[in-house]
Design an enzyme around this catalytic site. Structure first.
Site, PDB file in Angstrom:
ATOM      1  CG  ASP A 203      -0.126  -0.437   2.633  1.00 11.73           C
ATOM      2  OD1 ASP A 203       0.906  -0.291   2.488  1.00 11.73           O
ATOM      3  OD2 ASP A 203      -0.970  -0.969   3.440  1.00 11.73           O
TER       4      ASP A 203
ATOM      5  CG  ASN B  72      -8.665  -2.116  12.287  1.00 13.55           C
ATOM      6  OD1 ASN B  72      -7.890  -2.794  11.748  1.00 13.55           O
ATOM      7  ND2 ASN B  72      -9.147  -1.068  11.705  1.00 13.55           N
TER       8      ASN B  72
ATOM      9  CG  HIS C 291      -5.482  -2.511   9.203  1.00 12.09           C
ATOM     10  ND1 HIS C 291      -5.798  -1.488   9.831  1.00 12.09           N
ATOM     11  CD2 HIS C 291      -4.441  -2.667   8.681  1.00 12.09           C
ATOM     12  CE1 HIS C 291      -4.691  -0.868  10.159  1.00 12.09           C
ATOM     13  NE2 HIS C 291      -3.888  -1.688   9.535  1.00 12.09           N
TER      14      HIS C 291
ATOM     15  CD  GLU D 257      -8.685   0.650   8.139  1.00 10.09           C
ATOM     16  OE1 GLU D 257      -8.649  -0.240   8.836  1.00 10.09           O
ATOM     17  OE2 GLU D 257      -8.098   1.568   8.255  1.00 10.09           O
TER      18      GLU D 257
END
Ligand code: GLP
Length: 252
Positions: free
Chosen positions: A67, A149, A151, A156
């Site tokens: 990314d 979380n 990801h 996400e």
């Protein structure tokens, strides 16, 4: 999914580096998927120490990063391009032509059309990245970190498992987690990320998680439930995944 629970961060870095170096030995022309973040820093340091510039570890290797932030130039101090140069690329014999990251500045390409140009240029960049991976023959070995979380890359919670490279909005918790990398500004709101399907196409995947902060996410991954609420759980669908965690992340 195979689990390797190691004593501490150093052991995790050694294990990750061993896997990466063994893969380079087995296939000097390997296509790698590479992560950023705090977790892989130790692994990259080991790889750099082992390879140095004198050994031809990366001469024919191709890399694709997971990314990049939208709006950051490759030479911005907080871009993932800068991170990769600092931790790996500047210290090994990789051919710059074989280094791939999404272009965070792709939106600028369409500036002549202020209404649609920028967004269309971003979409084109996502398609280009996905095609470049395919042209390289696909990812053979991909390393991942784990967001608190759940990801993976910047996918996400809520991301469909068939998502491919695209532009995403970052959650507040992800921006807060990455804020220490930004001195004079808050992290950008958006990023270009490989999708979950792009990652799952990799022939082999190694996920690294270290430290107490990751304990809840690791526990959830170990629980085995597969849900888009927890992106890393998509990895349960993949036949060759190894998760390397240290004891503080594993909680035992
Ligand atoms: C960022 C990256 C992820 C990374 C995650 C965890 O959000 N885009 O690829 O896995 O952070 O980072 P850290 O290793 O710093 O906990």
């Amino acid at each position: 999914m195979k689990w390797e629970i190691v004593d501490d961060y150093e052991a995790l870095s050694i294990s990750g580096a061993h896997r990466l170096l063994a893969a380079l030995d087995a296939n000097p022309r390997i296509v790698l998927g590479l992560p950023t973040g705090k977790t892989p820093e130790g692994m990259y340091a080991r790889v750099v120490r082992e390879c140095g510039v004198s050994r031809h570890c990366f001469e024919e290797v191709t890399t694709f990063n997971l990314d990049e932030y939208v709006g950051l130039a490759p030479d911005h101090p907080s871009s993932y391009a800068t991170y990769m140069r600092k931790h790996l690329f500047d210290h090994v014999d990789i051919d710059p032509a074989n280094i791939n990251l999404p272009d965070g500045l792709a939106a600028r390409i369409g500036e002549e059309d202020p209404r649609h140009g920028n967004e269309e240029a971003l979409l084109r960049e996502c398609r280009r990245y996905e095609q470049a991976i395919a042209r390289a023959g696909g990812l053979q070995l991909t390393f991942l970190g784990l967001g608190t979380n759940g990801h993976i890359a910047f996918n996400e919670p809520g991301t469909p498992f068939d998502a491919r490279t695209r532009v995403v909005e970052l959650t507040e918790s992800t921006k807060a987690a990455n804020a220490p990398y930004f001195r004079d500004q808050t992290p950008p709101d958006r990023a270009i990320t490989m999708g979950i399907a792009t990652i799952l196409d990799s022939r082999e995947i190694v996920l690294l998680a270290s430290g107490e902060k990751k304990r809840a996410a690791v526990e959830r991954l170990r629980g085995g439930e597969v849900t888009t609420d927890f992106p890393a759980s998509a990895l349960h669908h993949h036949p060759r995944v190894t998760v390397i965690v240290d004891r503080s992340a594993a909680g035992d």
